[in-house]
Scaffold this motif. Sequence first.
Motif, PDB file in Angstrom:
ATOM      1  N   PRO A 180       0.804  -1.230   0.000  1.00 13.01           N
ATOM      2  CA  PRO A 180       0.000   0.000   0.000  1.00 13.01           C
ATOM      3  C   PRO A 180       0.834   1.275   0.000  1.00 13.01           C
ATOM      4  CG  PRO A 180      -0.869  -1.599   1.567  1.00 13.01           C
ATOM      5  CD  PRO A 180       0.443  -2.127   1.105  1.00 13.01           C
ATOM      6  N   ALA A 181       2.043   1.222   0.523  1.00 14.32           N
ATOM      7  CA  ALA A 181       2.876   2.423   0.553  1.00 14.32           C
ATOM      8  C   ALA A 181       3.347   2.823  -0.840  1.00 14.32           C
ATOM      9  CB  ALA A 181       4.079   2.208   1.460  1.00 14.32           C
ATOM     10  N   ALA A 182       3.339   1.871  -1.789  1.00 16.21           N
ATOM     11  CA  ALA A 182       3.817   2.167  -3.147  1.00 16.21           C
ATOM     12  C   ALA A 182       2.699   2.505  -4.113  1.00 16.21           C
ATOM     13  CB  ALA A 182       4.608   0.976  -3.681  1.00 16.21           C
ATOM     14  N   GLN A 183       1.447   2.397  -3.690  1.00 14.42           N
ATOM     15  CA  GLN A 183       0.341   2.649  -4.621  1.00 14.42           C
ATOM     16  C   GLN A 183       0.219   4.142  -4.914  1.00 14.42           C
ATOM     17  OE1 GLN A 183      -3.069   1.040  -2.629  1.00 14.42           O
ATOM     18  NE2 GLN A 183      -3.129   2.619  -1.065  1.00 14.42           N
ATOM     19  N   VAL A 184      -0.277   4.447  -6.079  1.00 13.40           N
ATOM     20  CA  VAL A 184      -0.401   5.833  -6.517  1.00 13.40           C
ATOM     21  C   VAL A 184      -1.671   5.978  -7.346  1.00 13.40           C
ATOM     22  CG1 VAL A 184       1.059   5.372  -8.527  1.00 13.40           C
ATOM     23  CG2 VAL A 184       0.710   7.720  -7.795  1.00 13.40           C
ATOM     24  N   VAL A 185      -2.346   7.099  -7.144  1.00 12.56           N
ATOM     25  CA  VAL A 185      -3.500   7.485  -7.960  1.00 12.56           C
ATOM     26  C   VAL A 185      -3.146   8.816  -8.609  1.00 12.56           C
ATOM     27  CG1 VAL A 185      -5.900   8.217  -7.937  1.00 12.56           C
ATOM     28  CG2 VAL A 185      -5.198   6.250  -6.573  1.00 12.56           C
ATOM     29  N   ALA A 186      -3.029   8.807  -9.930  1.00 15.38           N
ATOM     30  CA  ALA A 186      -2.634  10.001 -10.677  1.00 15.38           C
ATOM     31  C   ALA A 186      -3.771  10.433 -11.588  1.00 15.38           C
ATOM     32  CB  ALA A 186      -1.375   9.730 -11.498  1.00 15.38           C
ATOM     33  N   ILE A 187      -4.011  11.741 -11.635  1.00 11.50           N
ATOM     34  CA  ILE A 187      -5.066  12.319 -12.464  1.00 11.50           C
ATOM     35  C   ILE A 187      -4.412  13.132 -13.571  1.00 11.50           C
ATOM     36  CG2 ILE A 187      -7.099  13.808 -12.500  1.00 11.50           C
ATOM     37  CD1 ILE A 187      -7.393  13.267  -9.502  1.00 11.50           C
ATOM     38  N   GLY A 188      -4.793  12.853 -14.808  1.00 11.20           N
ATOM     39  CA  GLY A 188      -4.228  13.583 -15.934  1.00 11.20           C
ATOM     40  C   GLY A 188      -5.168  13.575 -17.116  1.00 11.20           C
ATOM     41  N   ARG A 189      -4.859  14.412 -18.085  1.00 10.71           N
ATOM     42  CA  ARG A 189      -5.642  14.387 -19.318  1.00 10.71           C
ATOM     43  C   ARG A 189      -5.539  12.999 -19.945  1.00 10.71           C
ATOM     44  NH1 ARG A 189      -2.772  19.384 -19.964  1.00 10.71           N
ATOM     45  NH2 ARG A 189      -4.118  21.190 -19.581  1.00 10.71           N
TER      46      ARG A 189
END
Length: 613
Positions: free
Chosen positions: A70-79
């Motif tokens: 869980p420490a490595a998870q990422v949620v990224a928002i982009g076009r």
Amino acid sequence: MRFVLAIVAFVVAAVMIVAGIAQRTVFAPPSQLTATANVSGDARYVVIAGSALNAHTGQQTLSVTGAEDPAAQVVAIGRTDDVTAWLGTEKYVAVGYDSTTGSLTTRMVTPKADSGSTSTPSPGATAGATEGTSSSAAGPNPTGSDLWLEEYDGQDAQVTRMNIPDGVSVLVASDGTKPAPSTITVTWPVDSSTPWAFPLIIGGLVLLVIGIALYLWGLYTHRRSRGPRRKSGPKMPKLPKAPKYKPTSEVETTPRGRRSTRRARVIAPAVLVGALTLSGAGATFADETPTPTPTPTPTSTTTAVPKPANQLPPAVTVPQLERIIKRISVSAANADAKADPNLAKQRFTGAALQLREANYAIRAKKADQPALPAIPSDPIVLSLPQATDSWPRTVVAVIEMPKDAEGKDQAPQALTLVQDSPRDNYMVEYAISLEPKAKVPNLAPASIGAAAVRPDSKLLALPPNQVAAAYGDVLMNGDQSKYASLFSADGDTLRTAVGAEWKAQQKAAVPATASLTFTSAVGPNPDVAMATNDSGALVWVDLQETQQLKVVEAGAEVNAGPTAAALGVASSKTGVETTFGYQLAFYVPPAGSDAKITLLGFAQGMIGAKEIQ
């Protein structure tokens, strides 16, 4: 009758109160809608389409679970285009929404190797498990990329609240080597308000009070009607009957007695009512005139002006640029504090990196050498992103500088940032200090961005790729230069500091045993030009100037000076060649304009020294 009305009021009040309470309890609507998708296998990247997130109105809440770390998870928002460009040829799972079943769908996407990207599939994919995408090679890590509009890492990515517009997607991943979180849940708020509950409860209470009042009134009236009654006395004797009068046929018979009176009373009102009805009807028909049909009043409607079809988005948003500048500021501070060129390479390139590397080398051997101006993190007083959907991308930012140690104002820093590819971060290519009298022309707002100008554009007073050479000639020859009339001397402090007059003074100070010559050349770093609102351009160029101090008498020796000595050449019996780098920013007016090219700012320093053989 009052008791009947009271009972009816009680019943209606009870129904209204129960219905109002039931709307807030038993029949209360759900407060949210939830859809979940399970991604099986070892998919490293999951892309949630903006159309799926906007399947219902309201703020979306994204929950991700099932990550190995869980420490490595990422949620990224982009076009959406940026997300797919960043993924390149990497396989990913596209998450859509099926409006028929109200569930999320998943679909494996394998981008074409020749295009390097693919569009996110429509949300009509078949729901279900997807096959894994694991491979021996590690994929790219999305953490810390400058491409994202927003980014949430570690525990912050567990639950994310967002308002995603169309054209924007969400990338869910880990560090590129581990599988992405396997469970994706999207929650939307639902309008659970019950507008009729409160009126029903209040109306029921009001009817209850009315029913109680009617009941008490009826009880009071009933008790009063049951009081003592007075008994009647002895009956009066009957009077003798009078002889009946028989009218003749010539006399009209008039009915007598109680019945006749009652009949007359009934007939008279009936006749009167009929007369009034007829007269009223007649008046009504006589006074009634046809009402003209009202003419429809035209109502003005505001139609939104559509954006041009070829309108390109800005390279970055203002919040995105603020985050990028903060990262650059931290990286530059670390590199400057340790004078480490390797740390500087993380965020600097081109002329800006060249000048910083030389400054680090000089400071390592010359303690009194001042450091280059720091890169502050805020405030950003001007942001000008390039309007583009391709790479490389250019962004200009002007940052206000804090006061120095003595409390004096410092010139703002103007940075030119370049991103070469989707997976590269923005690098500082030019970092200059603005001139005190610099006036930046009108620029496009940050929400629209500016177009990049071709280096050989003939629409300017001077093509961008010729500005550096022309200004170098002005520094060499001053007013005698053939380009002098194109450049404004007002406020040009660099021309005063190292222009033709200063060069003449330096040559005069050289002893007879040596000679000093100056030459200028266009630097190896690319020119950058961004359009202004008046059809002009902001132009950044790299200019290099070389000083050759040669020995002209046998046995003589020249001293290169402490700065050149710090770069490796202290003295020589043949000569010393030193190179100075100039990062220059100009405003170039459009062709045919009476305005002159203006120097907006610069950064300069020695970048090399060697012995002449």
